[in-house]
Design a protein around this motif. Structure first.
Motif, PDB file in Angstrom:
ATOM      1  N   LEU A  57       0.763  -1.211  -0.027  1.00 53.89           N
ATOM      2  CA  LEU A  57       0.056  -0.143   0.155  1.00 53.89           C
ATOM      3  C   LEU A  57       0.999   1.237  -0.134  1.00 53.89           C
ATOM      4  N   LYS A  58       2.037   1.407   0.904  1.00 54.62           N
ATOM      5  CA  LYS A  58       2.664   2.548   0.933  1.00 54.62           C
ATOM      6  C   LYS A  58       3.423   2.653  -0.358  1.00 54.62           C
ATOM      7  N   LYS A  59       3.985   1.617  -1.012  1.00 49.67           N
ATOM      8  CA  LYS A  59       4.695   1.496  -2.284  1.00 49.67           C
ATOM      9  C   LYS A  59       4.011   2.241  -3.527  1.00 49.67           C
ATOM     10  N   ALA A  60       2.759   1.923  -3.417  1.00 50.16           N
ATOM     11  CA  ALA A  60       1.885   2.128  -4.491  1.00 50.16           C
ATOM     12  C   ALA A  60       1.298   3.550  -4.377  1.00 50.16           C
ATOM     13  N   SER A  61       1.320   3.884  -3.129  1.00 51.24           N
ATOM     14  CA  SER A  61       0.893   5.413  -2.727  1.00 51.24           C
ATOM     15  C   SER A  61       1.938   6.311  -2.916  1.00 51.24           C
ATOM     16  N   ASN A  62       3.402   5.777  -2.888  1.00 46.06           N
ATOM     17  CA  ASN A  62       4.541   6.728  -3.201  1.00 46.06           C
ATOM     18  C   ASN A  62       4.587   7.533  -4.578  1.00 46.06           C
TER      19      ASN A  62
ATOM     20  N   GLY B 293     -10.404   1.849 -12.030  1.00 42.96           N
ATOM     21  CA  GLY B 293      -9.257   2.340 -12.014  1.00 42.96           C
ATOM     22  C   GLY B 293      -8.413   0.930 -11.819  1.00 42.96           C
ATOM     23  N   ARG B 294      -8.735  -0.018 -12.575  1.00 40.84           N
ATOM     24  CA  ARG B 294      -8.018  -1.547 -12.626  1.00 40.84           C
ATOM     25  C   ARG B 294      -6.690  -1.295 -13.379  1.00 40.84           C
ATOM     26  N   GLU B 295      -6.968  -0.490 -14.455  1.00 38.48           N
ATOM     27  CA  GLU B 295      -5.233  -0.178 -15.077  1.00 38.48           C
ATOM     28  C   GLU B 295      -4.480   0.364 -14.140  1.00 38.48           C
ATOM     29  N   PHE B 296      -5.002   1.416 -13.587  1.00 40.34           N
ATOM     30  CA  PHE B 296      -4.136   1.975 -12.653  1.00 40.34           C
ATOM     31  C   PHE B 296      -3.459   1.129 -11.463  1.00 40.34           C
TER      32      PHE B 296
ATOM     33  N   GLY C  79       1.541  -2.647  -9.758  1.00 41.33           N
ATOM     34  CA  GLY C  79       1.887  -3.960  -9.277  1.00 41.33           C
ATOM     35  C   GLY C  79       0.831  -4.519  -8.378  1.00 41.33           C
ATOM     36  N   LEU C  80      -0.466  -3.903  -8.467  1.00 40.26           N
ATOM     37  CA  LEU C  80      -1.548  -4.654  -7.652  1.00 40.26           C
ATOM     38  C   LEU C  80      -2.713  -5.134  -8.477  1.00 40.26           C
TER      39      LEU C  80
ATOM     40  N   PHE D 263      -6.760  -5.334  -4.064  1.00 38.61           N
ATOM     41  CA  PHE D 263      -7.923  -4.382  -4.217  1.00 38.61           C
ATOM     42  C   PHE D 263      -9.107  -4.730  -3.050  1.00 38.61           C
ATOM     43  N   ASN D 264      -9.143  -6.403  -2.846  1.00 38.41           N
ATOM     44  CA  ASN D 264     -10.182  -6.820  -1.927  1.00 38.41           C
ATOM     45  C   ASN D 264      -9.878  -6.310  -0.468  1.00 38.41           C
ATOM     46  N   TYR D 265      -8.668  -6.293  -0.169  1.00 37.19           N
ATOM     47  CA  TYR D 265      -8.240  -6.155   1.223  1.00 37.19           C
ATOM     48  C   TYR D 265      -8.204  -4.608   1.177  1.00 37.19           C
ATOM     49  N   PHE D 266      -7.918  -3.776   0.361  1.00 36.76           N
ATOM     50  CA  PHE D 266      -7.714  -2.314   0.582  1.00 36.76           C
ATOM     51  C   PHE D 266      -8.932  -1.741   0.719  1.00 36.76           C
ATOM     52  N   GLN D 267      -9.967  -2.269  -0.164  1.00 38.55           N
ATOM     53  CA  GLN D 267     -11.484  -1.647   0.034  1.00 38.55           C
ATOM     54  C   GLN D 267     -11.960  -1.797   1.316  1.00 38.55           C
TER      55      GLN D 267
END
Length: 460
Positions: A112-117, A330-333, A338-339, A344-348
């Motif tokens: 999560l932190k890496k993707a949000s960087n 936003g699936r492409e994003f 790398g997600l 997504f299931n966990y993040f939502q």
């Protein structure tokens, strides 16, 4: 029983039935089998067993039963905005967050932190107001709950005005309209403007609709009782007739409904409209798409706006825990960082952690005040969600504090919303996220706006 009322005693409600029986009868049609002289048999309705019907009149009843399947409206197109067709991509067995080991949870947080960087973690605060609501905002008769809704509606209108979306020659489509308050205030703001239309999209029947006040004055309000997933705007008769550019609006459009609405506007509707133009799409791609209804155009340039199917979008986001990978735009994003569907299931679900530190405030709001609009007021829903999530589990308490969970929840929401922004930018829109009201007014205080971009080059 009361005079002229059914003589059947409803044990569950501890009172007599309040229906009116036919002349000469003691019981209503529902309880007619209580008549001693009546030997006709009543059976549960096969469409809705909550009521019964005479067996010898079943076929006649099925033709007029309120529970029968109604004819589909012309604008109903099955799953036109659904998104992902291959459900095999979505994981079947969803493991709860509390069932994850500390290592697995820490790995999720690292991803999560890496993707949000690199993302803008602190959104711009753009809390505005609009003159149309000043009288209502200053009215002492409005309670605290109503005042909070008015502040949100005023800020949404203020942001729309800043983007030059409040103007003539437009059709305002309110998704998840509920009682239609947002459309009502847009109408008040445009009281002296000609050639406007309002479409209020809501799949459920709604009581105390505000748009009912406008019936008789004009015919600019129309309700579309349909799930956004199946709505083809191109086939709505008024849009076929008037060819007005559309402005999509919504106040607290819940979870996946936001994704369905975005796809409805910028895919199914835009594609259909542009396909009807006399000029080939390839020729138009570098001209018309860059000229129409940008946020730099003034209201008196509405002639340009009319050639663009979607003039703008202003949607207050809500309930990220109800998002769905199948419908998510936003699936492409997500895949680019790398997600995938598993993350997504966990993040939502983790997104509900964003309100962990506000439980006391939320409870007071949801239990101490009568809600002005059940469709749009989401604080109580968040409190119920928190009681069902893993935020109190021993596993999480051993790893994250309440403040850290709140931070991770905010990151999840930001990541999901950024995927929506990227989706709009890839389709030629200048999209942005901003705080449109204080968290004390609403815990869901992020507004997504978009207007056609003046350039085809995506923003960084």
């Amino acid at each position: 029983p009361e005079p002229g009322r059914c003589a059947y005693f409803v044990a569950r409600k501890k009172r007599f039935c309040k229906m009116t029986p036919a002349p000469g009868r003691r019981f209503c049609g529902e309880h007619g089998h209580q008549e001693e002289e009546n030997d006709r048999k009543r059976i549960p309705c096969p469409l809705d067993p909550k009521h019964t019907v005479y067996e010898d009149q079943l076929q006649k009843h099925l033709k007029k039963c309120n529970s029968r399947e109604k004819p589909k409206p012309v604008y109903f197109v099955q799953d036109i905005n659904a998104g992902l067709k291959d459900v095999a991509e979505v994981p079947d067995n969803q493991v709860s967050i509390s069932s994850l080991s500390k290592e697995e949870l820490q790995n999720l947080i690292t991803k999560l932190k890496k993707a949000s960087n690199g993302l803008e973690l602190h959104l711009k605060e753009q809390i505005l107001s609009h003159q149309a609501l000043q009288e209502a905002l200053n009215d002492p008769k409005n309670g605290e709950s109503a005042f909070k809704h008015l502040k949100q509606q005023a800020s949404i209108l203020g942001n729309m005005e800043k983007l030059h979306l409040l103007g003539p020659g437009r059709c305002f489509v309110e998704f998840g309209a509920g009682r239609g308050k947002l459309s009502h205030w847009v109408h008040v703001a445009l009281h002296d403007v000609e050639n406007v239309q309002f479409l209020l999209v809501e799949r459920a029947t709604t009581r105390f609709k505000v748009d009912g006040k406008h019936k008789g004055r004009d015919s600019i309000f129309e309700r579309l009782q349909v799930d956004i997933q199946h709505l083809c705007l191109k086939k709505v008769p008024v849009l076929e007739k008037k060819k007005l550019p559309v402005v999509g609006i919504g106040k607290h459009l819940c979870g996946a409904a936001t994704d369905l609405a975005l796809r409805c506007l910028v895919e199914s509707y835009t594609t259909c409209c542009e396909g009807e133009n006399e000029e080939p799409a390839a020729k138009r791609s570098r001209t018309d798409q860059t000229e129409v209804a940008s946020n730099h155009s003034a209201d008196n340039e509405s002639s340009k706006d009319n050639s663009k199917p979607v003039a703008g979008i202003a949607i207050a986001l809500c309930c990220h825990h109800k998002c769905d990978w199948t419908h998510y735009v936003g699936r492409e994003f997500f895949q680019s960082v790398g997600l995938g569907p598993l993350e997504f299931n966990y993040f939502q679900r983790m997104s509900s952690w964003a309100t962990c530190g506000m439980r006391e405030t939320t409870t007071k709001v949801s239990t101490g005040e009568e809600r002005e609009d059940q469709t749009n007021d989401i604080e109580e829903d968040h409190e119920q969600t928190l009681s069902r999530t893993d935020s109190d589990s021993d596993t999480l308490q051993g790893i994250l504090t309440v403040e850290e969970r709140k931070e991770m929840g905010c990151l999840c929401k930001l990541l999901i919303d950024h995927g929506r922004v990227e989706y709009l930018r890839q389709r030629g829109y200048k999209a942005a996220l901003q705080y449109y009201t204080e968290s004390a007014v609403s815990l869901e205080n992020v507004l997504l706006t978009a207007v056609p971009s003046p350039t085809l080059i995506p923003e960084p």
